[in-house]
Design a protein around this motif. Structure first.
Motif, short mmCIF file in Angstrom:
data_model
loop_
_atom_site.label_atom_id
_atom_site.label_comp_id
_atom_site.label_asym_id
_atom_site.label_seq_id
_atom_site.Cartn_x
_atom_site.Cartn_y
_atom_site.Cartn_z
N LEU A 8 0.86 -1.19 0.00
CA LEU A 8 0.00 0.00 0.00
C LEU A 8 0.89 1.23 0.00
N ILE A 9 0.75 2.06 -1.03
CA ILE A 9 1.52 3.31 -1.06
C ILE A 9 0.57 4.44 -0.67
N GLY A 10 0.77 4.97 0.54
CA GLY A 10 -0.11 6.02 1.08
C GLY A 10 -1.06 5.46 2.12
N GLY A 11 -0.65 5.55 3.37
CA GLY A 11 -1.49 4.99 4.45
C GLY A 11 -2.36 6.05 5.10
N GLY A 12 -3.10 6.80 4.29
CA GLY A 12 -3.99 7.84 4.81
C GLY A 12 -5.40 7.31 5.02
N VAL A 13 -6.38 8.20 4.86
CA VAL A 13 -7.78 7.87 5.15
C VAL A 13 -8.26 6.67 4.34
N MET A 14 -8.10 6.74 3.02
CA MET A 14 -8.64 5.67 2.19
C MET A 14 -7.78 4.42 2.24
N GLY A 15 -6.47 4.61 2.34
CA GLY A 15 -5.58 3.45 2.48
C GLY A 15 -5.95 2.65 3.71
N GLU A 16 -6.15 3.36 4.81
CA GLU A 16 -6.49 2.68 6.06
C GLU A 16 -7.86 2.01 5.98
N VAL A 35 3.02 -1.28 4.18
CA VAL A 35 2.48 0.06 3.92
C VAL A 35 3.63 1.05 3.83
N SER A 36 3.65 1.81 2.73
CA SER A 36 4.66 2.85 2.59
C SER A 36 4.01 4.20 2.86
N GLU A 37 4.60 4.90 3.80
CA GLU A 37 3.97 6.11 4.32
C GLU A 37 5.07 7.01 4.89
N PRO A 38 5.12 8.29 4.49
CA PRO A 38 6.26 9.11 4.89
C PRO A 38 6.30 9.49 6.38
N GLN A 39 5.14 9.68 6.99
CA GLN A 39 5.13 10.18 8.39
C GLN A 39 5.44 9.08 9.38
N LEU A 71 -2.30 2.09 -4.87
CA LEU A 71 -1.88 3.50 -4.78
C LEU A 71 -2.98 4.31 -4.13
N ALA A 72 -2.67 4.90 -2.97
CA ALA A 72 -3.68 5.69 -2.25
C ALA A 72 -3.08 7.01 -1.76
N VAL A 73 -2.28 7.62 -2.62
CA VAL A 73 -1.72 8.94 -2.31
C VAL A 73 -2.56 10.01 -3.01
N GLN A 76 -1.85 14.82 -6.53
CA GLN A 76 -0.79 15.83 -6.71
C GLN A 76 0.62 15.25 -6.52
N VAL A 77 0.76 14.12 -5.83
CA VAL A 77 2.12 13.56 -5.65
C VAL A 77 2.39 12.39 -6.61
N PHE A 78 1.43 12.13 -7.50
CA PHE A 78 1.56 10.96 -8.37
C PHE A 78 2.81 11.02 -9.24
N ALA A 80 5.62 12.59 -8.85
CA ALA A 80 6.85 12.43 -8.07
C ALA A 80 7.05 10.95 -7.74
N ILE A 81 5.97 10.28 -7.40
CA ILE A 81 6.08 8.85 -7.05
C ILE A 81 6.46 8.03 -8.28
N ALA A 82 5.86 8.38 -9.42
CA ALA A 82 6.17 7.66 -10.66
C ALA A 82 7.67 7.76 -10.96
N PRO A 123 -13.32 4.35 -4.95
CA PRO A 123 -14.15 3.93 -3.81
C PRO A 123 -14.71 5.17 -3.09
N ASN A 124 -15.31 4.97 -1.93
CA ASN A 124 -15.70 6.14 -1.11
C ASN A 124 -15.54 5.81 0.38
N THR A 125 -15.64 6.84 1.21
CA THR A 125 -15.28 6.65 2.63
C THR A 125 -16.16 5.67 3.41
N PRO A 126 -17.42 5.46 3.07
CA PRO A 126 -18.16 4.42 3.81
C PRO A 126 -17.52 3.03 3.69
N1 LIG Z 1 -10.89 10.57 0.91
C1 LIG Z 1 -11.79 10.05 0.10
O1 LIG Z 1 -12.99 10.05 0.38
C2 LIG Z 1 -11.38 9.42 -1.19
C3 LIG Z 1 -10.11 9.59 -1.69
N2 LIG Z 1 -9.76 9.00 -2.88
C4 LIG Z 1 -8.42 9.16 -3.39
O2 LIG Z 1 -7.56 8.50 -2.49
C5 LIG Z 1 -6.32 9.12 -2.49
C6 LIG Z 1 -5.91 9.35 -1.05
O3 LIG Z 1 -6.86 10.20 -0.45
P1 LIG Z 1 -6.97 10.30 1.13
O4 LIG Z 1 -6.80 8.95 1.72
O5 LIG Z 1 -8.17 11.07 1.41
O6 LIG Z 1 -5.68 11.19 1.43
P2 LIG Z 1 -4.73 11.18 2.69
O7 LIG Z 1 -3.95 12.44 2.64
O8 LIG Z 1 -5.50 10.83 3.92
O9 LIG Z 1 -3.75 9.93 2.38
C7 LIG Z 1 -2.65 10.01 1.55
C8 LIG Z 1 -1.47 9.44 2.33
O10 LIG Z 1 -0.35 9.38 1.47
C9 LIG Z 1 0.77 9.86 2.19
N3 LIG Z 1 1.79 10.33 1.27
C10 LIG Z 1 2.09 11.61 0.90
N4 LIG Z 1 3.13 11.63 0.06
C11 LIG Z 1 3.51 10.33 -0.10
C12 LIG Z 1 4.54 9.71 -0.83
N5 LIG Z 1 5.38 10.41 -1.59
N6 LIG Z 1 4.65 8.38 -0.77
C13 LIG Z 1 3.81 7.65 -0.01
N7 LIG Z 1 2.81 8.18 0.72
C14 LIG Z 1 2.66 9.52 0.66
C15 LIG Z 1 0.21 10.95 3.03
O11 LIG Z 1 1.11 11.29 4.07
P3 LIG Z 1 1.13 12.83 4.59
O12 LIG Z 1 -0.15 13.03 5.31
O13 LIG Z 1 2.34 12.89 5.45
O14 LIG Z 1 1.25 13.70 3.37
C16 LIG Z 1 -1.08 10.33 3.51
O15 LIG Z 1 -0.91 9.53 4.65
C17 LIG Z 1 -6.44 10.41 -3.30
O16 LIG Z 1 -5.79 10.23 -4.53
C18 LIG Z 1 -7.92 10.58 -3.48
O17 LIG Z 1 -8.21 11.14 -4.75
C19 LIG Z 1 -10.63 8.20 -3.57
C20 LIG Z 1 -11.89 7.99 -3.10
C21 LIG Z 1 -12.39 8.63 -1.91
#
Ligand SMILES: NC(=O)C1=CN([C@@H]2O[C@H](COP(=O)(O)OP(=O)(O)OC[C@H]3O[C@@H](n4cnc5c(N)ncnc54)[C@H](OP(=O)(O)O)[C@@H]3O)[C@@H](O)[C@H]2O)C=CC1
Ligand SMILES: O=C(O)[C@@H]1CCC=N1
Length: 271
Positions: A8-16, A35-39, A71-73, A76-78, A80-82, A123-126
């Motif tokens: 998993l690249i990006g462990g934010g809201v949707m990744g989790e 999970v790859s996640e910068p923080q 990919l769940a970043v 805007q960072v796509f 750079a990651i590519a 997908p969506n947040t539910p």
């Molecule tokens: N939120 C939503 O409801 C939905 C979102 N999406 C899509 O999902 C994607 C993620 O959205 P969302 O989860 O909301 O965003 P988040 O910001 O919660 O998650 C993105 C995660 O990626 C991390 N990140 C930033 N830069 C990098 C990097 N270079 N390499 C690896 N990880 C990185 C972020 O860390 P840090 O916080 O430190 O920057 C963050 O934890 C987006 O592309 C969005 O379009 C799709 C459907 C629904």
């Protein structure tokens, strides 16, 4: 030596959201997930909460055993990651790449991951509570088994529909962004209740359950929303007074324009 199957690249809201359900459903064992996640604080949280492996190096998710890279970043960072992955992806076997990035097209994904099987998804947040809906569309190098894998993964977080790619931005504007519109509506309904004299906690409960119950009712009975509206509006009664006010305020038009604006923004993100 750990065998990684799911990266998993990006462990934010949707990744989790996805991660939690994939583990709960035992689609992947905790030890098979990286999970790859910068923080570092976020890495620590994901490690403690889900027992998964974590890294800050995106390249490490491409192991010889990785089956899926998700990919769940932010879009805007796509690029750079590519760039960061350009070298490593030429040296590994090609896992299925699933992208949920709003606006990022299959062409852009296939340029970044040449000849990889790719699925673009929205997908969506539910999804967090297993009540999401995800639209998927396959790339040029995707075979039936990849398609089945994507359906399996997204079925763990709710319903799955398939659309052609030219509809993905519209999906993003409707169901991808839609939970925010519904949340706003629930908050505003509760505010209306408070304005009419209800205590806040009761107003919140009434607003939430009204939306949940209405969605459940429509979902189970399959009746048209207009038919439900007709059943609620007694002649000369309260509901038609409320509906008339919504029409004066442009309620339907506001929702239509919201979906169109979000669709347009998704299109912009892909440029
Ligand atoms: N939120 C939503 O409801 C939905 C979102 N999406 C899509 O999902 C994607 C993620 O959205 P969302 O989860 O909301 O965003 P988040 O910001 O919660 O998650 C993105 C995660 O990626 C991390 N990140 C930033 N830069 C990098 C990097 N270079 N390499 C690896 N990880 C990185 C972020 O860390 P840090 O916080 O430190 O920057 C963050 O934890 C987006 O592309 C969005 O379009 C799709 C459907 C629904
Ligand atoms: O707001 C966004 O850009 C993302 C995509 C869909 C929902 N959230």
């Amino acid at each position: 030596m750990t065998t990684i199957k799911f990266g998993l690249i990006g462990g934010g809201v949707m990744g989790e959201a996805l991660l939690t359900r994939l583990i709960a459903r035992k689609i992947y064992q905790r030890s098979e997930v990286l999970v790859s996640e910068p923080q570092t604080s976020r890495q620590g949280f994901l490690e403690d909460e889900y027992g998964v492996n974590v890294t800050a190096d995106n390249r490490l998710v491409f192991t010889p055993t990785t089956e899926v890279v998700f990919l769940a970043v932010k879009p805007q960072v796509f690029s750079a990651i590519a760039q960061e992955l350009a070298d490593v992806i030429t040296t590994v076997s090609k896992p299925l790449v699933i992208s949920i990035l709003a606006g990022v097209t299959l062409n852009q994904l296939e340029a970044a991951f040449p000849h990889f099987p790719i699925i673009r998804a929205m997908p969506n947040t539910p999804a967090t509570v297993g009540a999401g809906v995800t639209a998927i569309c396959p790339g040029a190098y995707t075979k039936a088994n990849h398609h089945e894998t994507a359906k399996l993964l997204f079925s763990a977080v709710g319903e799955v529909v398939e659309v052609s790619e030219n509809l993905m931005d519209a999906v993003t504007g409707l169901s991808g962004s839609g939970p925010a519109y519904v949340a706003l509506a629930i908050e505003a309904l509760a505010d209306g209740g408070v304005a009419a004299g209800l205590p806040r906690t009761i107003a919140n409960q009434l607003a939430l359950q009204t939306v949940l119950g209405t969605a459940k009712f429509l979902h189970e009975t399959k009746i048209h929303p207009a038919e439900l509206k007709d059943r609620v509006t007694s002649p000369g009664g309260t509901t038609i007074a409320g509906v008339a006010q919504l029409e004066r305020a442009g309620f339907r038009s506001a929702l239509i324009e919201a979906v169109k604006a979000a669709t347009a923004r998704s299109q912009e993100l892909g440029k």
